[in-house]
Design a protein around this motif. Sequence first.
Motif, PDB file in Angstrom:
ATOM      1  N   VAL A 176       1.169  -1.411   0.158  1.00 46.02           N
ATOM      2  CA  VAL A 176      -0.187   0.475   0.068  1.00 46.02           C
ATOM      3  C   VAL A 176       0.522   1.285  -0.118  1.00 46.02           C
ATOM      4  N   VAL A 177       2.069   1.256   0.932  1.00 44.69           N
ATOM      5  CA  VAL A 177       2.105   2.343   0.980  1.00 44.69           C
ATOM      6  C   VAL A 177       4.316   2.537  -0.705  1.00 44.69           C
ATOM      7  N   VAL A 178       3.789   1.461  -0.942  1.00 42.32           N
ATOM      8  CA  VAL A 178       4.518   1.763  -2.132  1.00 42.32           C
ATOM      9  C   VAL A 178       3.124   2.410  -3.700  1.00 42.32           C
ATOM     10  N   ILE A 179       2.857   1.519  -3.488  1.00 44.18           N
ATOM     11  CA  ILE A 179       1.054   2.505  -4.261  1.00 44.18           C
ATOM     12  C   ILE A 179       0.831   3.745  -3.920  1.00 44.18           C
ATOM     13  N   LEU A 180       0.641   3.781  -2.915  1.00 45.64           N
ATOM     14  CA  LEU A 180       0.849   5.110  -2.518  1.00 45.64           C
ATOM     15  C   LEU A 180       1.442   6.729  -2.807  1.00 45.64           C
ATOM     16  N   VAL A 181       3.235   6.362  -2.613  1.00 45.38           N
ATOM     17  CA  VAL A 181       4.531   6.969  -2.808  1.00 45.38           C
ATOM     18  C   VAL A 181       4.538   7.288  -4.694  1.00 45.38           C
ATOM     19  N   GLY A 182       4.227   5.574  -5.181  1.00 45.07           N
ATOM     20  CA  GLY A 182       4.259   5.814  -6.991  1.00 45.07           C
ATOM     21  C   GLY A 182       3.074   7.022  -7.765  1.00 45.07           C
ATOM     22  N   GLY A 186       7.789   2.672 -11.380  1.00 50.80           N
ATOM     23  CA  GLY A 186       6.829   1.579 -12.717  1.00 50.80           C
ATOM     24  C   GLY A 186       6.607  -0.329 -12.013  1.00 50.80           C
ATOM     25  N   VAL A 187       7.932  -0.576 -11.418  1.00 52.71           N
ATOM     26  CA  VAL A 187       7.811  -2.005 -11.771  1.00 52.71           C
ATOM     27  C   VAL A 187       7.737  -1.869 -10.419  1.00 52.71           C
ATOM     28  N   LEU A 188       8.241  -1.023  -9.679  1.00 57.72           N
ATOM     29  CA  LEU A 188       7.537  -1.813  -7.745  1.00 57.72           C
ATOM     30  C   LEU A 188       5.935  -1.614  -7.408  1.00 57.72           C
ATOM     31  N   THR A 189       5.296  -0.139  -7.871  1.00 58.17           N
ATOM     32  CA  THR A 189       4.100   0.062  -8.308  1.00 58.17           C
ATOM     33  C   THR A 189       2.861  -1.200  -8.405  1.00 58.17           C
ATOM     34  N   ALA A 190       3.458  -1.587  -9.904  1.00 53.22           N
ATOM     35  CA  ALA A 190       3.019  -2.701 -10.602  1.00 53.22           C
ATOM     36  C   ALA A 190       3.241  -3.735  -9.777  1.00 53.22           C
ATOM     37  N   LEU A 191       4.561  -4.385  -9.180  1.00 50.66           N
ATOM     38  CA  LEU A 191       4.143  -5.237  -8.560  1.00 50.66           C
ATOM     39  C   LEU A 191       3.452  -4.909  -7.027  1.00 50.66           C
ATOM     40  N   ALA A 192       3.562  -4.100  -6.699  1.00 50.25           N
ATOM     41  CA  ALA A 192       2.618  -4.157  -5.157  1.00 50.25           C
ATOM     42  C   ALA A 192       1.178  -3.869  -5.490  1.00 50.25           C
ATOM     43  N   GLY A 193       0.706  -3.372  -6.547  1.00 53.03           N
ATOM     44  CA  GLY A 193      -0.901  -3.760  -7.097  1.00 53.03           C
ATOM     45  C   GLY A 193      -1.631  -5.063  -7.421  1.00 53.03           C
ATOM     46  N   THR A 194      -0.045  -5.621  -7.806  1.00 56.41           N
ATOM     47  CA  THR A 194      -0.481  -6.998  -8.779  1.00 56.41           C
ATOM     48  C   THR A 194      -0.757  -7.591  -7.452  1.00 56.41           C
ATOM     49  N   GLU A 195       0.170  -7.438  -6.483  1.00 62.17           N
ATOM     50  CA  GLU A 195       0.281  -8.188  -4.748  1.00 62.17           C
ATOM     51  C   GLU A 195      -1.345  -7.763  -4.406  1.00 62.17           C
ATOM     52  N   ARG A 196      -1.599  -6.358  -4.482  1.00 64.62           N
ATOM     53  CA  ARG A 196      -3.149  -6.462  -3.660  1.00 64.62           C
ATOM     54  C   ARG A 196      -4.169  -6.848  -4.490  1.00 64.62           C
ATOM     55  N   ALA A 197      -3.565  -6.998  -5.461  1.00 66.53           N
ATOM     56  CA  ALA A 197      -5.000  -7.291  -6.733  1.00 66.53           C
ATOM     57  C   ALA A 197      -5.279  -9.382  -6.067  1.00 66.53           C
TER      58      ALA A 197
END
Length: 147
Positions: A71-77, A117-128
């Motif tokens: 969630v933090v990675v998504i918010l920062v991204g 960008g890659v970290l945000t995409a991975l974090a979004g995938t993890e949440r999904a």
Amino acid sequence: MARANLPATFPVPGGVVEVAAGQYGVKRAHLVTDGGAEHLLTPHPGSLEGRRARLAQRFPRASWAVGAVAVVVILVGGLLALGRGLEAVTHSPAIAAQVGTFTMPFHLSPTGLVVVGVLTALAGTERAITFRSRFLIDRRPGRRPRG
């Protein structure tokens, strides 16, 4: 194998399987017996969702920490993307004359932007893949998820 547009209900011996999708993935996957009892279906153990669910079951605090970091990675991204977009828009002469300009306090290198960008995409995938429809509201360790 049965297929349908979601939300869908599939008849099975002894009841029905109800499946619904939310904006961030599967919102509901339940077996509803003929007697009305509901049972949450679990993902296949070999799938990515199954592995993530197993982590949550075996190590709830670690799972919660992974979710919190995601969630933090998504918010920062998102904030970085918002700042870059705001900077691009406000440097237009017509907009700059009306509201002024915004300049980011720091700039990432192109490599840094790709990494974020890659970290945000991975974090979004993890949440999904956690089968939770609200990615910002993670369950606390030891609490049973609502579904």
